[in-house]
Design a protein around this motif. Structure first.
Motif, mmCIF file in Angstrom:
data_model
loop_
_atom_site.group_PDB
_atom_site.id
_atom_site.type_symbol
_atom_site.label_atom_id
_atom_site.label_comp_id
_atom_site.label_asym_id
_atom_site.label_seq_id
_atom_site.Cartn_x
_atom_site.Cartn_y
_atom_site.Cartn_z
ATOM 1 N N ASN A 387 0.808 -1.220 0.000
ATOM 2 C CA ASN A 387 0.000 0.000 0.000
ATOM 3 C C ASN A 387 0.842 1.271 0.000
ATOM 4 N N GLY A 388 2.086 1.149 0.363
ATOM 5 C CA GLY A 388 2.976 2.298 0.306
ATOM 6 C C GLY A 388 2.531 3.465 1.163
ATOM 7 N N THR A 389 2.241 3.230 2.445
ATOM 8 C CA THR A 389 1.786 4.315 3.314
ATOM 9 C C THR A 389 2.861 5.388 3.424
ATOM 10 N N PRO A 390 2.556 6.638 3.099
ATOM 11 C CA PRO A 390 3.569 7.700 3.150
ATOM 12 C C PRO A 390 4.075 7.922 4.576
ATOM 13 N N ARG A 391 5.340 8.300 4.691
ATOM 14 C CA ARG A 391 5.955 8.623 5.983
ATOM 15 C C ARG A 391 6.443 10.068 5.940
ATOM 16 N N ASN A 392 5.977 10.860 6.914
ATOM 17 C CA ASN A 392 6.361 12.261 6.998
ATOM 18 C C ASN A 392 7.614 12.415 7.862
ATOM 19 N N PHE A 393 8.446 13.371 7.493
ATOM 20 C CA PHE A 393 9.589 13.719 8.329
ATOM 21 C C PHE A 393 9.921 15.182 8.041
ATOM 22 N N SER A 394 10.824 15.735 8.833
ATOM 23 C CA SER A 394 11.184 17.142 8.653
ATOM 24 C C SER A 394 12.696 17.284 8.585
ATOM 25 N N VAL A 395 13.114 18.385 7.967
ATOM 26 C CA VAL A 395 14.532 18.757 7.887
ATOM 27 C C VAL A 395 14.630 20.196 8.376
ATOM 28 N N THR A 396 15.398 20.408 9.431
ATOM 29 C CA THR A 396 15.536 21.750 9.992
ATOM 30 C C THR A 396 16.849 22.377 9.533
ATOM 31 N N PHE A 397 16.868 23.714 9.493
ATOM 32 C CA PHE A 397 18.094 24.416 9.112
ATOM 33 C C PHE A 397 18.261 25.653 9.996
ATOM 34 N N THR A 398 19.488 26.123 10.067
ATOM 35 C CA THR A 398 19.814 27.333 10.840
ATOM 36 C C THR A 398 20.736 28.219 10.004
ATOM 37 N N THR A 399 20.688 29.499 10.294
ATOM 38 C CA THR A 399 21.628 30.451 9.722
ATOM 39 C C THR A 399 22.251 31.240 10.865
#
Length: 640
Positions: A387-399
């Protein structure tokens, strides 16, 4: 004896026979064949001859021409002529009374009855299954026959009975032959069928053609797998195909593939042409499928791949198979984030498996600038299941505060550890504003109480790739006490990306107290980041804006992204759709090239970022052409 007359409507003719030419005791020609109703005229070239019907030498009473006397018999001389019209079919001998018995001076007339013949030159016709075979023939009149003849097919009980249709069914023969044809459906399988054409004249005459044979030949191939699984950039193992011919088929069978996904090819070895001959009734061929960044998925049903076999003159033979390409997709919902130096942000990303992919995905992120750092929020992410259930994730960045105002690329990479990698580039847009007073402006600025100051020049700049609306203002004790600032051309500026504007400042002192006071100049601009709007493609055949619930209408701002989400339930409702930029008139749609997702089934997400204002119509390329006008929509892009 009962005599039956035959009615002959064709024009009669006269045939001439010489009697005793060159003083010879003969009739020339001695035998003639005519049609009933024709006349034979005898022309005397010699002397003392008769033309007397009957076998030699007995008169049968039918005709006795040129006889002068019978005891002794004498006959006419050169220059005499006499005739007889034959109204009955048969063979009619005759003799000379004077010279028949002693010298064999005899002749005969054969009168043919009206009739016809049936002729079909090609007694065997070869066809392929499902084709219609045609035999062609002629009905030719004989002896002036001109009655109507009815045609039908007669098939032996031992042969396969197949539909057989003469055309026309009723024919009138002609001297040169009247053409007709017989059509037969060849059926679905190879084999031989025999039949005859049966002809019945309206006068009762009957004739059958020779035995005719319909020879149905065919070709086939076997060994094709029902499912071929291959990575998105790979070559499959060989499928061993066997191409065969049936019932004596001989010819070149050409193999090809149909409905291949994007970036996919097929090859046949040693050749895609199998030459079938009587001595080589089968040929082995290897099939391989090659992908080159082919989109992952299970290509089946309407999207199934096919192998097509064809030979000149025959319908193509097509067999389908399911092509499974295990893969996953990497998507970022907000691929552009705008920040001021020293700030950070978060990219919202998603992994989705397709084609039954299962594995552990490692996420990394990097930039080319040491002052801009990015990292995923989680370790390896597990994907799996058909079924290919989508998986959410995040990528954070800083300056940092020292990060220069410009665009930076954050390369977000996903890897399964086995060489199946996907990378998506997100943009970190660092922006700022700057205000600089001209060095020519004195400090402090001296002015008499109640008077305005001399104009002070300054430069206001937008730093980075953005178009802010900059607002200028003043603050400080003097301003609090009643002084005010006047900016020219005004307190609101729009310098454009990396643009600068000259500004003139005049301070109206009014009732500000005497003495030295600090005036603070402030330039401010709001930071608006692009947003993501979600549109569900539902299997009830509608586009639905998730936020507003509207059917087919979505409103966003320049720089925003619209994500179309194939919202069916994988494995239960998996109807394919597209989102294609363009317009439709009825069921006729024209794409304009702005975007096209291609045909996909759930789960799938397709994003598109809008960089210009306007109205952008779109449609489903699968269903609008099939008569579902509700699968049209529009994105309305506004200026922020």
């Amino acid at each position: 004896m009962l005599m039956l007359g035959l009615a002959v409507s064709a024009q009669a003719k006269t045939v001439h026979v010489q009697v005793g030419p060159n003083n010879a005791l003969i009739f020339s020609p001695a035998s003639v064949t005519i049609n009933v109703g024709d006349t034979v005229e005898w022309d005397w070239a010699g002397n003392n001859h008769t033309v007397t019907s009957g076998g030699c030498c007995s008169f049968n009473g039918l005709f006795d021409l040129g006889t002068k006397g019978t005891s002794p018999p004498t006959g006419q001389n050169a220059g005499f002529a006499a005739s007889h019209t034959f109204t009955q079919p048969g063979s009619f001998p005759y003799f000379c009374r004077v010279h028949g018995s002693n010298f064999g001076m005899t002749g005969s007339v054969t009168a043919l009855p009206p009739d016809y013949s049936i002729s079909i030159p090609a007694s065997t016709v070869t066809a392929f299954p499902t084709q219609t075979a045609t035999f062609t023939g002629l009905l030719t009149t004989q002896s002036g026959y001109n009655s109507q003849v009815s045609l039908s097919c007669v098939q032996p009980s031992t042969t396969t009975q197949i539909p057989c249709t003469p055309n026309p069914a009723n024919v009138i023969p002609s001297p040169g032959g009247t053409a007709f044809s017989v059509s037969l459906d060849s059926g679905l399988s190879a084999g031989n069928s025999q039949f005859q054409v049966h002809a019945v004249g309206s006068d009762g005459t009957k004739h059958d053609s020779q035995v005719l044979t319909l020879k149905v030949v065919s070709f086939d191939f076997s060994g094709l797998s029902s499912n071929i699984t291959i990575g998105p950039s790979a070559t499959s193992a060989a499928d061993a195909l066997t191409v065969t011919g049936s019932n004596g088929f001989s010819g070149a069978v050409t193999l090809s593939c149909g409905n291949l996904p994007a970036n996919t090819t097929c090859s046949f070895s040693p050749s895609n042409v199998a030459q079938i001959t009587p001595t080589t009734p089968s040929v082995n061929v290897s099939l391989r499928i090659t992908t080159a960044q082919t989109p992952g998925g299970v290509y089946q049903g309407a999207s199934a791949v096919s192998v097509i076999a064809g030979t000149p003159g025959a319908p193509d033979l097509t067999k389908n198979f399911t092509l499974t390409v295990p893969d996953y997709t990497l998507a970022v919902a907000n691929p552009l984030i705008t920040v001021f130096p020293g700030s950070g942000g978060t990219f919202n990303a998603m992994l989705t498996s397709s084609g039954g992919f299962s594995g552990s995905i490692a996420i990394t992120c990097g930039t080319s600038d040491a002052t801009v750092q990015c990292a995923p929020s989680a370790g390896p992410i597990g994907l799996g299941g058909a079924n290919g259930t989508p998986r959410n994730f995040s990528v954070t960045f800083t300056t940092t505060a020292g990060t220069q105002a410009k665009d930076y690329t954050a390369n977000i990479q996903a890897s399964d550890g086995n060489g199946l990698n996907h990378t998506i580039a997100a943009t970190i847009r660092v922006v700022d504003i700057d205000i600089r007073v001209s060095p020519s402006v004195p400090s402090p600025i001296n002015v008499a109480q109640g008077n305005p100051t001399a104009p002070a020049a300054m430069i206001v700049s937008a730093l980075g790739n953005w178009s802010p609306t900059i607002t200028l203002s003043c603050s400080g004790p003097a301003i609090t006490a009643g002084a005010s600032c006047v900016f020219s051309p005004g307190p609101t500026l729009t310098p454009g990306p990396n643009g600068a504007m000259q500004v003139s400042l005049v301070i109206l002192t009014k009732n500000a107290p005497t003495g030295q006071s600090t005036v603070m100049l402030t330039a401010s601009a709001p930071l608006i980041n692009p947003q993501v709007a979600r549109v569900n493609i539902v299997d009830a055949l509608y586009f639905v804006d998730v936020k507003t619930g509207q059917f087919g209408n979505t409103s966003v701002y320049v720089g925003d992204t619209v994500e179309w989400d194939w919202a069916g339930v994988p494995g239960i409702y998996a109807i394919p759709h597209t989102t294609t930029s363009g317009k439709c008139v009825g069921t006729n749609c024209t794409a304009n090239g702005n975007w096209d997702s291609g045909k996909n089934s759930p789960p799938h997400i397709f994003p598109h970022t809008f960089s210009a204002a306007g109205d952008f119509p779109y449609y489903c390329g699968v269903h609008v052409p099939l008569g579902y006008p509700q699968m049209e929509g529009a994105v309305h892009v506004l200026v922020a």
